[in-house]
Design a protein around this motif. Structure first.
Motif, PDB file in Angstrom:
ATOM      1  N   UNK A 333       0.838  -1.208   0.000  1.00  0.00           N
ATOM      2  CA  UNK A 333       0.000   0.000   0.000  1.00  0.00           C
ATOM      3  C   UNK A 333       0.868   1.252   0.000  1.00  0.00           C
ATOM      4  N   UNK A 334       1.960   1.212   0.759  1.00  0.00           N
ATOM      5  CA  UNK A 334       2.879   2.361   0.770  1.00  0.00           C
ATOM      6  C   UNK A 334       3.471   2.561  -0.629  1.00  0.00           C
ATOM      7  N   UNK A 336       2.239   1.604  -3.509  1.00  0.00           N
ATOM      8  CA  UNK A 336       1.202   2.071  -4.437  1.00  0.00           C
ATOM      9  C   UNK A 336       0.873   3.542  -4.181  1.00  0.00           C
ATOM     10  N   UNK A 337       0.782   3.899  -2.909  1.00  0.00           N
ATOM     11  CA  UNK A 337       0.501   5.297  -2.560  1.00  0.00           C
ATOM     12  C   UNK A 337       1.577   6.236  -3.095  1.00  0.00           C
TER      13      UNK A 337
ATOM     14  N   UNK B 283       0.391   4.934   2.604  1.00  0.00           N
ATOM     15  CA  UNK B 283      -0.283   3.666   2.862  1.00  0.00           C
ATOM     16  C   UNK B 283      -1.801   3.818   2.747  1.00  0.00           C
ATOM     17  N   UNK B 285      -3.533   6.052   1.077  1.00  0.00           N
ATOM     18  CA  UNK B 285      -3.929   6.246  -0.321  1.00  0.00           C
ATOM     19  C   UNK B 285      -3.817   4.928  -1.083  1.00  0.00           C
ATOM     20  N   UNK B 286      -2.737   4.198  -0.847  1.00  0.00           N
ATOM     21  CA  UNK B 286      -2.532   2.921  -1.539  1.00  0.00           C
ATOM     22  C   UNK B 286      -3.679   1.953  -1.293  1.00  0.00           C
ATOM     23  N   UNK B 287      -4.105   1.847  -0.050  1.00  0.00           N
ATOM     24  CA  UNK B 287      -5.214   0.940   0.261  1.00  0.00           C
ATOM     25  C   UNK B 287      -6.500   1.386  -0.434  1.00  0.00           C
ATOM     26  N   UNK B 289      -6.835   3.146  -3.133  1.00  0.00           N
ATOM     27  CA  UNK B 289      -6.749   2.930  -4.582  1.00  0.00           C
ATOM     28  C   UNK B 289      -6.931   1.445  -4.909  1.00  0.00           C
TER      29      UNK B 289
END
Lengths: 355, 386
Positions: A333-334, A336-337, B283, B285-287, B289
């Motif tokens: 997630x990090x 991707x963010x 983190x 934002x990643x989740x 998305x």
């Protein structure tokens, strides 16, 4: 799904049903089921699905191999089939012939590094390597001082292995290499990197988690139609129905994300941001589904599902354990963010809508 | 493995990519011309007739319908692309959205030929607005409890009673509504409801707006007093509306509007954190998305099922259940992360205003179009539990 994909997956499914039935395995704490299962898988050519025929494998397509992993997840398979498939795939990237027997890939976490020394030997430590203890060979991705990547085949007996156990009771070991001479080393192909290995492993785990959730949904629905409480089948209670509907949603989301990612990788012509999104999103969403969905499956089963005699834990704990391999959901997630932030706000929707 | 629901990884075909470019270019022109502001989802009036006519002129309404009714015989996947681009841009779609998504398909299936020839081409041109008359005071999701009566009279029916929570009734030209033509039978509580086409702005009908906690007016109460509906405005089978209504629900429940309603706050958060976010923001934002990507893949997959001529009622219910719960939580998760946005972020004020509106909007998202509880009942039925 193409017809050949069905045949490979059906072969796998039949072997799992005959030799890897969850109830039988759960009762057999001596592990007598393992050898005949592995032999049948080997005879069917499944462990080396992703190895071309001229490298000693069965030359199945990526899509066919992915469908085998989905089925393996539905049976919560506790032998290193996915790991051996990944290892064979990694070796094949450098056209290294795969040996027989169980293998696994090293490293199995994005932050671990194996180094190629000046004399060609390998050094380094990799944590939480699935089934390292059971593997006869390791397929290793390593980098030299200049950052050039090599792919190596290593005899497991030459490495130090500290046994560890994952949540599901399968080996998750620490592998230490101290100037180990590999059996074969070749340069990794241009453009290949550790992220790509981790994402391939991550998609394999996503498919396995989604498969385990499918089974958890099935056995939970079945149990709710059998168990009577307060003079009714518990499936007739609205609260239980709503919980099972949520479990169906989590199972469907995991399956959708995982199969979409597998399809993206199987058809990718280059490894771009869009493929990265598919693979990473699958790992994140499947891990979240394992937590939520597994929780509901246990709630529906009540105390019986918490016992070692019952098969539920074979699925629920393995799905939870698989979250950690090849990068956890918080790690990805990090990443991707950061990617989304780097591309900028106005490029987010075009990325999401790219497929 | 019978219980699991498959969502095949449908990919949008290449003709969709060209279409997407055209829609984006059109929306960019409209934004530049000041027709609407994509950063302001909370505008006073989301009904912009001129915009509606332009969308119709582009051929983006009635996209999947037969050409003889003004449609364009394009695919559900092409329609999907237009819908999601409009939604993400916060385009003012109120005037045409319901007619295009739902009312048109109902007319195509159940209306007599003269009605189809009259109304469908006008929907395709973006000229008419529809409302859906389902809920009544004390009925809501429990449609069986609907009481508003349609009594047979010479050449038609007389309607008496009240519909409520009717979105857009104040601007609508037509409503497709269910009325009671017979009492329910002992054996079948679903019996006795009939679907009608109602021409609004006629004597005997009164529309009373109901304010919402967002400050907007979208809902209405609609009171019928001896309101006349002619015979050829009956849609489908007398007393058999229930199965007609349920078979149409896949259109209403699986589209991109079911998970993109509050999406704008995510874009704005990404803008606010800049190109080098801290770990927690990255983190978070990643989740989010990963979640929206998964929702979209599921929604596209259902569009593929519709294109293949299936009626994916259970799959659509799953998309609406988890999609609306997600879009409801999204503003709250963005708010968590907005706490770490630098004071110097240039869009900080926009983000705060959007969050304020999105958080107020959120409660309705799991209510409209079938509540979460109703959807979970449908999913449970699909699992063989009821």
């Amino acid at each position: 799904m193409a017809e050949s994909e069905n045949i490979v997956a059906e072969t796998a499914e039949k072997i799992f049903a005959d030799l890897a039935d969850a109830q039988t395995i759960n009762r057999d704490n001596k592990g007598a089921w393992k050898a005949p299962l592995w032999q049948a898988l080997t005879e069917a050519g499944l462990p080396l699905s992703w190895v071309p025929e001229d490298c000693g494998g069965s030359g199945a397509s990526l899509a066919e191999g992915f469908s085998v992993l989905s089925a393996a997840g539905r049976f919560a398979l506790a032998v290193p089939l996915a790991e051996t498939m990944l290892a064979g795939w990694l070796l094949a990237q450098a056209r290294i012939t795969s040996p027989d027997g169980e293998m696994t890939v090293v490293p199995a976490s994005p932050k671990d590094r194996i180094t190629v020394n000046a004399d060609g030997s390998l050094s380094g430590k990799a944590r939480s390597v699935p089934f390292a203890k059971a593997a006869k060979h390791f397929a290793i991705l390593a980098s030299d001082a200049k950052g050039s990547l090599s792919i190596a085949l290593v005899d497991a007996a030459r490495c130090r292995i500290e046994t560890g156990l994952g949540l599901g009771g399968d080996n998750s070991d620490t592998v230490t290499l101290d100037k180990v001479q590999p059996l074969t080393t070749k340069p990794a192909p241009k453009g290949f990197d550790q992220t790509r290995l981790m994402l391939m492993g991550g998609v394999a785990r996503s498919l396995q988690i989604a498969g385990a959730l499918e089974s958890m949904l099935e056995i939970s629905v079945r149990y709710s139609n059998e168990r009577v409480a307060f003079e009714k089948k518990i499936s007739k209670f609205q609260a239980v129905q709503h919980n099972l509907a949520r479990l169906a949603g989590e199972s469907a989301a995991a399956l959708a994300a995982a199969t979409s990612a597998a399809d993206a990788i199987a058809n990718a012509t280059s490894f771009n941001d869009e493929v990265f999104l598919e693979a990473v999103a699958a790992k994140i969403r499947c891990a979240e589904a394992a937590e939520k969905g597994g929780g509901i499956a246990h709630q529906v089963h009540g105390a019986i599902g918490f016992t070692i005699e019952h098969i539920l834990h074979r699925y629920s704990l393995r799905a939870l354990a698989w979250r950690d391999d090849f990068g956890s959901e918080s790690y990805w997630a990090v990443e991707l963010g950061k990617l989304v932030a780097r591309r900028g706000a106005d490029e987010l929707w075009p990325l999401v809508a790219s497929r | 493995m019978t219980a699991a629901l498959r969502f095949d990884p449908i990919r949008l075909p290449s003709e969709c990519e060209q279409l997407r470019k055209e829609v984006r270019a059109f929306l960019a022109e409209e934004i530049a011309a000041g027709t609407f502001d994509p950063h302001k989802p909370n505008r006073e009036d989301t009904d912009v007739p001129e915009f509606s006519r332009k969308v119709g002129a582009r051929g983006w309404l009635g996209m999947t319908w037969p050409k003889k009714y003004g449609g364009h015989e394009r695919s559900f996947l092409e329609r999907y692309v237009v819908t999601e681009e409009m939604r993400v841009a916060n385009a003012p779609t109120r005037r045409f959205f319901v007619a295009d998504r739902q009312s048109g398909p109902v007319l195509l299936k159940y209306a007599p030929e003269n009605i189809k020839m009259d109304i469908l081409p006008r929907i395709c041109r973006g000229e008419v607005c529809f409302a859906i008359g389902m809920s009544e005071p004390n009925s809501g999701s429990d449609l069986f409890a609907a009481k508003t009566r349609a009594t047979k009279t010479d050449g038609g029916y007389l309607i008496n009673g009240t519909k409520i929570w009717t979105s857009s009734a104040h601007i609508a030209d037509y409503m497709i509504a269910i009325f009671r033509t017979s009492p329910p039978t002992k054996e079948n509580r679903r019996h006795g409801l009939t679907q009608f086409l109602v021409k609004m702005k006629q004597p005997g009908i009164q529309v009373n707006p109901i304010g919402q906690i967002t400050g907007q007016y979208e809902f209405n109460e609609v009171v019928f007093t001896d309101f006349f509906v002619p015979d050829d405005h009956v849609l489908g089978e007398i007393d058999g509306a229930w199965k007609q209504a349920t078979s149409e629900l896949a259109y209403e429940r699986s589209g991109p509007e079911r998970f993109l309603e509050t999406y704008y706050v995510l874009t704005e958060l990404v803008r606010a954190v800049g190109t080098n976010p801290d770990t927690r923001s990255a983190e978070g934002i990643g989740r989010l998305v990963a979640q929206v990507h998964t929702m979209r893949r599921m929604s596209v997959s259902v569009a593929g099922m519709l294109q293949a001529g299936k009626e994916p009622v259970v799959e659509a219910s799953i998309v609406k259940d988890i999609g609306t719960v997600w879009e409801q939580q999204l503003p709250h998760r963005v708010r968590d992360l907005a706490a770490f946005v630098e004071e110097t972020a240039t869009n900080r004020e926009t983000l705060e205003k959007q969050l304020d509106f999105a958080i107020k909007t959120a409660p309705k998202l799991t209510i409209q179009g079938g509540t979460t509880e109703v959807l979970r009942g449908i999913i449970a039925r699909g699992l063989g539990l009821r």
